[in-house]
Design a protein around this motif. Structure first.
Motif, PDB file in Angstrom:
ATOM      1  N   GLY A 147     -10.073   3.626   2.080  1.00 36.35           N
ATOM      2  CA  GLY A 147     -10.410   2.282   1.581  1.00 36.35           C
ATOM      3  C   GLY A 147     -11.704   1.759   2.155  1.00 36.35           C
ATOM      4  O   GLY A 147     -12.263   2.307   3.077  1.00 36.35           O
ATOM      5  N   THR A 199     -13.263   5.812   7.508  1.00 38.81           N
ATOM      6  CA  THR A 199     -12.056   5.115   7.134  1.00 38.81           C
ATOM      7  C   THR A 199     -10.909   6.115   7.021  1.00 38.81           C
ATOM      8  O   THR A 199     -10.997   7.237   7.480  1.00 38.81           O
ATOM      9  N   ASN A 225     -10.790  -8.076   6.808  1.00 40.23           N
ATOM     10  CA  ASN A 225     -10.479  -7.972   5.381  1.00 40.23           C
ATOM     11  C   ASN A 225      -9.027  -8.319   5.132  1.00 40.23           C
ATOM     12  O   ASN A 225      -8.130  -7.790   5.801  1.00 40.23           O
ATOM     13  N   PHE A 234      -6.419  -7.692  -4.841  1.00 42.80           N
ATOM     14  CA  PHE A 234      -5.514  -6.536  -4.875  1.00 42.80           C
ATOM     15  C   PHE A 234      -5.811  -5.700  -6.118  1.00 42.80           C
ATOM     16  O   PHE A 234      -5.870  -6.217  -7.229  1.00 42.80           O
ATOM     17  N   CYS A 237       0.834  -1.210   0.000  1.00 46.13           N
ATOM     18  CA  CYS A 237       0.000   0.000   0.000  1.00 46.13           C
ATOM     19  C   CYS A 237       0.869   1.261   0.000  1.00 46.13           C
ATOM     20  O   CYS A 237       0.634   2.189  -0.758  1.00 46.13           O
ATOM     21  N   SER A 277      -8.582  -4.828   9.114  1.00 44.84           N
ATOM     22  CA  SER A 277      -7.749  -5.323   8.020  1.00 44.84           C
ATOM     23  C   SER A 277      -6.612  -6.154   8.602  1.00 44.84           C
ATOM     24  O   SER A 277      -5.909  -5.700   9.509  1.00 44.84           O
ATOM     25  N   PRO A 337      -8.381   5.624  10.748  1.00 47.20           N
ATOM     26  CA  PRO A 337      -9.335   6.516  11.414  1.00 47.20           C
ATOM     27  C   PRO A 337      -9.155   6.585  12.926  1.00 47.20           C
ATOM     28  O   PRO A 337      -9.505   7.591  13.546  1.00 47.20           O
ATOM     29  N   VAL A 393      -6.105  -8.698   2.056  1.00 45.19           N
ATOM     30  CA  VAL A 393      -5.700  -8.544   0.654  1.00 45.19           C
ATOM     31  C   VAL A 393      -4.591  -9.554   0.386  1.00 45.19           C
ATOM     32  O   VAL A 393      -3.572  -9.564   1.088  1.00 45.19           O
TER      33      VAL A 393
HETATM   34  N1  SAM Z   1      -6.219   1.880   7.941  1.00 45.56           N
HETATM   35  C1  SAM Z   1      -7.501   1.258   7.730  1.00 45.56           C
HETATM   36  C2  SAM Z   1      -7.335  -0.225   7.492  1.00 45.56           C
HETATM   37  O1  SAM Z   1      -6.202  -0.712   7.540  1.00 45.56           O
HETATM   38  O2  SAM Z   1      -8.333  -0.884   7.287  1.00 45.56           O
HETATM   39  C3  SAM Z   1      -8.330   1.879   6.621  1.00 45.56           C
HETATM   40  C4  SAM Z   1      -7.639   2.274   5.355  1.00 45.56           C
HETATM   41  S1  SAM Z   1      -6.968   0.929   4.401  1.00 45.56           S
HETATM   42  C5  SAM Z   1      -6.404   1.807   2.997  1.00 45.56           C
HETATM   43  C6  SAM Z   1      -8.450   0.114   3.902  1.00 45.56           C
HETATM   44  C7  SAM Z   1      -8.284  -1.208   3.226  1.00 45.56           C
HETATM   45  O3  SAM Z   1      -7.757  -1.027   1.934  1.00 45.56           O
HETATM   46  C8  SAM Z   1      -7.376  -2.201   3.926  1.00 45.56           C
HETATM   47  O4  SAM Z   1      -8.082  -3.395   4.125  1.00 45.56           O
HETATM   48  C9  SAM Z   1      -6.266  -2.430   2.940  1.00 45.56           C
HETATM   49  O5  SAM Z   1      -5.790  -3.741   2.996  1.00 45.56           O
HETATM   50  C10 SAM Z   1      -6.983  -2.170   1.640  1.00 45.56           C
HETATM   51  N2  SAM Z   1      -6.112  -1.860   0.519  1.00 45.56           N
HETATM   52  C11 SAM Z   1      -5.046  -1.036   0.487  1.00 45.56           C
HETATM   53  N3  SAM Z   1      -4.508  -1.015  -0.744  1.00 45.56           N
HETATM   54  C12 SAM Z   1      -5.256  -1.853  -1.499  1.00 45.56           C
HETATM   55  C13 SAM Z   1      -5.208  -2.271  -2.866  1.00 45.56           C
HETATM   56  N4  SAM Z   1      -4.289  -1.784  -3.690  1.00 45.56           N
HETATM   57  N5  SAM Z   1      -6.124  -3.157  -3.303  1.00 45.56           N
HETATM   58  C14 SAM Z   1      -7.076  -3.631  -2.456  1.00 45.56           C
HETATM   59  N6  SAM Z   1      -7.176  -3.266  -1.177  1.00 45.56           N
HETATM   60  C15 SAM Z   1      -6.279  -2.402  -0.697  1.00 45.56           C
END
Ligand code: SAM
Length: 345
Positions: free
Chosen positions: A345, A79, A176, A207, A44, A136, A83, A178
């Motif tokens: 996300g 989110t 969740n 992903f 990420c 996550s 958050p 990935v």
């Molecule tokens: N920090 C919080 C968390 O970890 O859930 C919220 C933000 S995070 C960006 C939200 C979700 O986006 C996470 O489950 C993360 O794994 C997922 N995520 C980040 N980059 C991604 C990508 N390129 N494709 C799919 N999911 C992604």
């Protein structure tokens, strides 16, 4: 006479539902309240923790969210970024819990978190009025988990957070994950066991090309079919019927009746036709699709002093422009200017 004056009190430009030009009803709002994060997940982030975009004041988020709710939003997911890092989060949730949908019901209030700070916040979040959390987690063993997050001690912190959230009643609790080939695709079967042992719904998410760096290829993405087949070999699964037309996850129950997993497959089985979402970034821009090439500066309009009525009209017009679908994997696909962590996300 009485009828005429009542009619004139009704918000003239407010349609009965928020819809786009493709006939989809939009009822799900995701709001990023910071783009800072305390994790640096390898798929990420490039390694920086800092924010790239400004944050609004809590009462500004509240005003903007209320406008969306006036227009028909029934579900709000907070989110980031992360958050739980945001000062004023509990105040925001307390206020959101007092809002009512157009049908006079409470909002469905959810939050997505990496879970690092959840152990101490689970009870206060529930008391403030949050309904549920999604945590996550990209591995179920500590070394792999910490290689991904690049934060020592993160696995045990998150595990304690998950258990605290479940005990606080922030349920159904979803995890969740990935999956990336060569990084953590060896975790699939472990996650199936984790779902059963921890009484959580694990959802695997394909992903998407939304990373800060350049990692995504079609081959690094572990697709729905492969995940289902691998779990089914060790723990038989059966497909569950969708609960509603807009459900993004394909849900599977273990055939012995103990536990459930889901797979969200935006890449191999896109669900854009059923999309009911819009997003608000931490700096107050509306994004009508994760892959939008344009953003709509709702906060900019608010700052110039526009009335609620004018802002609602702007939201209605913006949502009308929601893209029909994303174009992942097609020739000419363009990554959006913001990555996932900076969109929300
Ligand atoms: N920090 C919080 C968390 O970890 O859930 C919220 C933000 S995070 C960006 C939200 C979700 O986006 C996470 O489950 C993360 O794994 C997922 N995520 C980040 N980059 C991604 C990508 N390129 N494709 C799919 N999911 C992604």
């Amino acid at each position: 006479m009485a009828i005429a004056s009542l009619t004139s009190l009704a918000p003239a430009a407010t349609p009965s539902r928020l819809t786009d030009s493709h006939g989809r009803v939009i009822h799900d709002l995701r709001v990023s309240i910071t783009d800072r994060c305390n994790y640096k997940c390898v798929y990420c982030r490039t390694g920086e923790l800092g924010a790239q975009y400004p944050e609004l004041a809590i009462d500004e988020y509240l005003r903007l969210i209320r406008l969306f709710v006036d227009l028909g939003i029934t579900k709000v997911r907070l989110t980031g970024g992360e958050p739980l890092l945001r000062r004023g989060l509990l105040d925001l949730i307390r206020e959101l819990a007092t809002l009512r949908t157009r049908a006079g019901e409470r909002l469905d209030l959810a939050l997505t978190t990496n879970g690092h700070l959840l152990e101490s916040l689970a009870d206060p979040l529930k008391a403030a009025g949050l309904d549920r959390v999604t945590v996550s987690m990209d591995a179920v063993d500590a070394p792999t988990f910490e290689r991904i997050t690049r934060v020592p001690g993160s696995f045990n912190a998150v595990l304690r957070g998950v258990r605290a959230a479940r005990a606080a009643g922030l349920t159904p609790l979803k995890i969740n994950c990935v999956l990336l080939r060569g990084f953590n695709d060896d975790q699939v079967e472990g996650f199936a066991r984790f779902a059963r042992e921890e009484d959580v719904v694990v959802r695997f998410i394909e992903f998407m090309p939304l990373e800060e760096g350049r990692l995504w290829t079609p081959d690094i993405c572990v697709g729905l079919r492969e995940i289902v087949d691998r779990i089914h070999q060790v723990m038989p699964l059966k497909l569950l019927p969708p609960r509603d037309a807009g459900e993004t996850a394909r849900r599977y129950a273990f055939t012995d009746g103990n536990g459930e997993i889901g797979i969200i497959a935006p890449v191999t089985q896109a669900f854009c036709g059923a999309c009911s979402r819009v997003r608000l970034t931490s700096d107050g821009k509306i994004r009508t699709c994760l892959f939008s090439q344009v953003e709509h500066d709702l906060y900019g309009h608010m700052r110039t002093g526009e009335s609620d009525e004018e802002l609602r009209t702007y939201i209605v017009r913006t949502v009308q422009q929601k893209e029909a679908r994303h174009h992942i994997g097609e020739p000419g696909f363009l990554k959006p200017s913001r990555s996932m962590v900076h969109i929300g996300g």
